[in-house]
Design a protein around this motif. Structure first.
Motif, PDB file in Angstrom:
ATOM      1  N   GLU A   1     100.208   7.481  32.190  1.00 11.63           N
ATOM      2  CA  GLU A   1     100.494   8.700  32.969  1.00 11.63           C
ATOM      3  C   GLU A   1     100.553   9.934  32.068  1.00 11.63           C
ATOM      4  O   GLU A   1     100.210  11.050  32.474  1.00 11.63           O
ATOM      5  CB  GLU A   1     101.771   8.543  33.820  1.00 11.63           C
ATOM      6  N   VAL A   2     100.963   9.728  30.807  1.00 15.88           N
ATOM      7  CA  VAL A   2     100.990  10.844  29.853  1.00 15.88           C
ATOM      8  C   VAL A   2      99.549  11.256  29.511  1.00 15.88           C
ATOM      9  O   VAL A   2      99.222  12.441  29.446  1.00 15.88           O
ATOM     10  CB  VAL A   2     101.779  10.451  28.576  1.00 15.88           C
ATOM     11  N   VAL A   3      98.689  10.258  29.334  1.00 15.19           N
ATOM     12  CA  VAL A   3      97.285  10.550  29.018  1.00 15.19           C
ATOM     13  C   VAL A   3      96.658  11.389  30.136  1.00 15.19           C
ATOM     14  O   VAL A   3      95.946  12.366  29.881  1.00 15.19           O
ATOM     15  CB  VAL A   3      96.504   9.240  28.792  1.00 15.19           C
ATOM     16  N   THR A   4      96.959  11.034  31.382  1.00 14.15           N
ATOM     17  CA  THR A   4      96.412  11.804  32.507  1.00 14.15           C
ATOM     18  C   THR A   4      96.823  13.266  32.397  1.00 14.15           C
ATOM     19  O   THR A   4      96.008  14.177  32.561  1.00 14.15           O
ATOM     20  CB  THR A   4      96.922  11.213  33.842  1.00 14.15           C
ATOM     21  N   GLN A   5      98.092  13.503  32.067  1.00  9.89           N
ATOM     22  CA  GLN A   5      98.564  14.896  31.959  1.00  9.89           C
ATOM     23  C   GLN A   5      97.887  15.623  30.805  1.00  9.89           C
ATOM     24  O   GLN A   5      97.567  16.800  30.900  1.00  9.89           O
ATOM     25  CB  GLN A   5     100.080  14.919  31.763  1.00  9.89           C
ATOM     26  N   LEU A   6      97.683  14.898  29.693  1.00  4.39           N
ATOM     27  CA  LEU A   6      97.013  15.529  28.535  1.00  4.39           C
ATOM     28  C   LEU A   6      95.597  15.949  28.924  1.00  4.39           C
ATOM     29  O   LEU A   6      95.138  17.038  28.579  1.00  4.39           O
ATOM     30  CB  LEU A   6      96.970  14.563  27.345  1.00  4.39           C
ATOM     31  N   ARG A   7      94.914  15.071  29.645  1.00  3.80           N
ATOM     32  CA  ARG A   7      93.522  15.372  30.030  1.00  3.80           C
ATOM     33  C   ARG A   7      93.483  16.577  30.967  1.00  3.80           C
ATOM     34  O   ARG A   7      92.644  17.474  30.804  1.00  3.80           O
ATOM     35  CB  ARG A   7      92.907  14.150  30.735  1.00  3.80           C
ATOM     36  N   GLU A   8      94.396  16.597  31.927  1.00 10.15           N
ATOM     37  CA  GLU A   8      94.395  17.720  32.887  1.00 10.15           C
ATOM     38  C   GLU A   8      94.706  19.028  32.174  1.00 10.15           C
ATOM     39  O   GLU A   8      94.087  20.057  32.429  1.00 10.15           O
ATOM     40  CB  GLU A   8      95.439  17.473  33.989  1.00 10.15           C
ATOM     41  N   GLU A   9      95.668  18.962  31.249  1.00 13.09           N
ATOM     42  CA  GLU A   9      96.054  20.193  30.540  1.00 13.09           C
ATOM     43  C   GLU A   9      94.884  20.738  29.724  1.00 13.09           C
ATOM     44  O   GLU A   9      94.594  21.937  29.758  1.00 13.09           O
ATOM     45  CB  GLU A   9      97.250  19.903  29.627  1.00 13.09           C
TER      46      GLU A   9
END
Ligand code: HEM
Length: 436
Positions: free
Chosen positions: A280-288
């Motif tokens: 879930e952290v990776v998803t946020q990094l990608r979106e950011e």
């Protein structure tokens, strides 16, 4: 107030063996990979934190003095941490005897080992060149271009090899760091950074090894050349052109920057290990990253992940100060020239005061922190705080986000609520696949 007594000899011996010796063995100035592996395998970081807790429950919150001759005291209380850091350089000077002995091997006129008077001139130069107060440095576009080119090349290797280990990461990292710090033409100048590494290895033994004066002169002369060349968009250009008091050796500030980028490499590699266990952290990094201005990348969430890597695995576990006058503490007075040791991992992972102690919790860093908070001091604090922190966070966050944006990484597994006490960056290995 009475003189601070030394603690029982058995406790002092335990404290030295469990807290200070493992830190020295790992290499304070240039890490020794074999020792780091051992520290990790033997769980020595956890042992050091436990020992600090034992000392606090036995002796209370005042600093404990562990050497009766030349005074050296371990700080146990969060208010004392803030007090010491906020009152740097007087009465708590950062240029301790040990640091001078070590850093003179490669930067005799660097800010970190300046007297309080010299610091008045050198610190503002460092702050101006590194733009300490700006989250995104004015040279972000050049930095970002170097990061993009080198991470792309690294990811090409990752695709070919099917994974990532320390060595290729470190090669790409140093190409990037040399360009960002010294200029584009320094990309492959391993002679300068390898020379600096040899001097740093000597620095691990502080005064015990004589300085290699010829090598030091060669490395400093090479750095000076880059400063004189002042290539556009480099930190060398900044240090060459920002205003400075007469007499400040501009180029002598730069070895510390190169040296300290090593820690940022470990923090980034460890952050990759943390996020590869948290989809879930990776998803946020990608979106950011997808939504960021690529020329001036400001990535607050990714920076929080790097800060969390630094909280969980301190790269500067010991913050040292030396007193300039007599000082008073709950446990007694200390004379001038006493050493105070802040062992950051103890404060960073204290379950009595930090619910997230052993969890991976980037959100801890998404709000402004103040002195009323429990001390989390990966970059130290107060007037001596790392002036390069925003440059580090920008570079590391961008590298991390670029790595994970097009690839899925997996490696050493651990639950996000029970992060291991040590993570040797040199033995980390990841399998990686390009996303469809
Ligand atoms: C993960 C990477 C880094 C960490 C964790 C870190 C942390 C620290 C810490 C704890 C200090 C000591 C402060 C004290 O004694 O209170 C320090 C000092 C310093 N750092 Fe960093 N640092 C990092 C990278 C960098 C980089 C890349 C630069 C420059 C580009 C830099 C520039 C400096 C300078 C110039 C000092 C001396 C400051 C002074 O004595 O006033 N650091 N850093």
């Amino acid at each position: 107030m009475t003189d601070m007594p030394a603690i029982a000899a058995t406790d002092a011996t335990r404290a030295i063996a469990k807290i200070l010796l493992p830190m020295a063995a790992g290499g304070a100035i240039a890490r020794r990979p074999t020792m780091m592996r051992m520290v990790d395998r033997l769980n020595l970081d956890a042992g050091a934190i436990d020992e600090m807790r034992r000392l606090r429950s036995k002796y209370g919150p005042g600093p404990v003095q562990i050497t009766p001759g030349r005074r050296l005291a371990l700080v146990l209380d969060p208010d004392d941490v803030h007090h010491i850091l906020n009152n740097t350089p007087e009465p708590f000077r950062p240029d301790t005897k040990e640091k001078r002995g070590a850093l003179e091997h490669f930067q005799p006129e660097g800010v970190l080992i300046s007297t309080p008077e010299e610091r008045l001139k050198r610190r503002p130069l460092n702050e101006a060149a590194l733009q300490t107060r700006q989250p995104v440095h004015d040279h972000a576009a050049t930095m970002s271009a170097a990061i993009e080119a080198e991470t792309e090349a690294l990811l090409g290797h990752v695709d070919f090899a099917g994974g990532l280990s320390w060595r290729p990461f470190a090669i790409a990292w140093w190409r990037m760091v040399r360009q960002i710090t010294l200029g584009a033409s320094a990309r492959d100048d391993t002679a300068t950074t390898d020379g600096l590494l040899r001097l740093r290895q000597d620095a691990n033994t502080s005064y015990l090894k004589p300085t290699r004066k010829k090598l030091r002169a060669r490395v400093l002369a090479s750095i000076q050349d880059y400063v004189e060349r002042a290539e556009p968009g480099s930190l060398a250009q900044m240090v060459a052109t920002v205003p400075a008091e007469p007499g400040v050796e501009r180029h002598q500030q730069v070895p510390q920057w190169l040296f300290a980028f090593d820690a940022a490499a470990w923090a980034t590699m460890r952050a990759l290990a943390l996020v590869s266990n948290s989809p879930e952290v990776v998803t946020q990094l990608r979106e950011e990253l997808a939504g960021a201005d690529q020329g001036r990348p400001d990535l607050p969430y990714s920076r929080a992940v790097i800060l969390e890597s630094l909280r969980l695995f301190s790269t500067t576990p010991l913050v040292l100060r030396e007193t300039t006058t007599e000082t008073e503490w709950a446990s007694g007075t200390l004379p001038p020239q006493s050493s105070l040791v802040i062992f950051a991992p103890f404060f960073h992972r204290d379950p009595d005061h930090l619910a997230e102690a052993d969890s991976f919790a980037p959100e801890l860093w998404m709000r402004e922190r103040t002195d009323a908070d429990w001390p989390l001091v990966p970059f130290s604090g107060g007037p001596g705080m790392c002036p390069g922190r925003n440059v580090v966070l920008m570079v590391s966050s961008l590298v991390l986000s670029r790595l994970v944006s097009g690839h899925d990484f997996s490696g050493r597994e651990f639950p996000a609520q029970r992060i291991p006490p040590s993570l040797d960056p040199f033995s980390l290995r990841f399998r990686a696949t390009r996303r469809a």
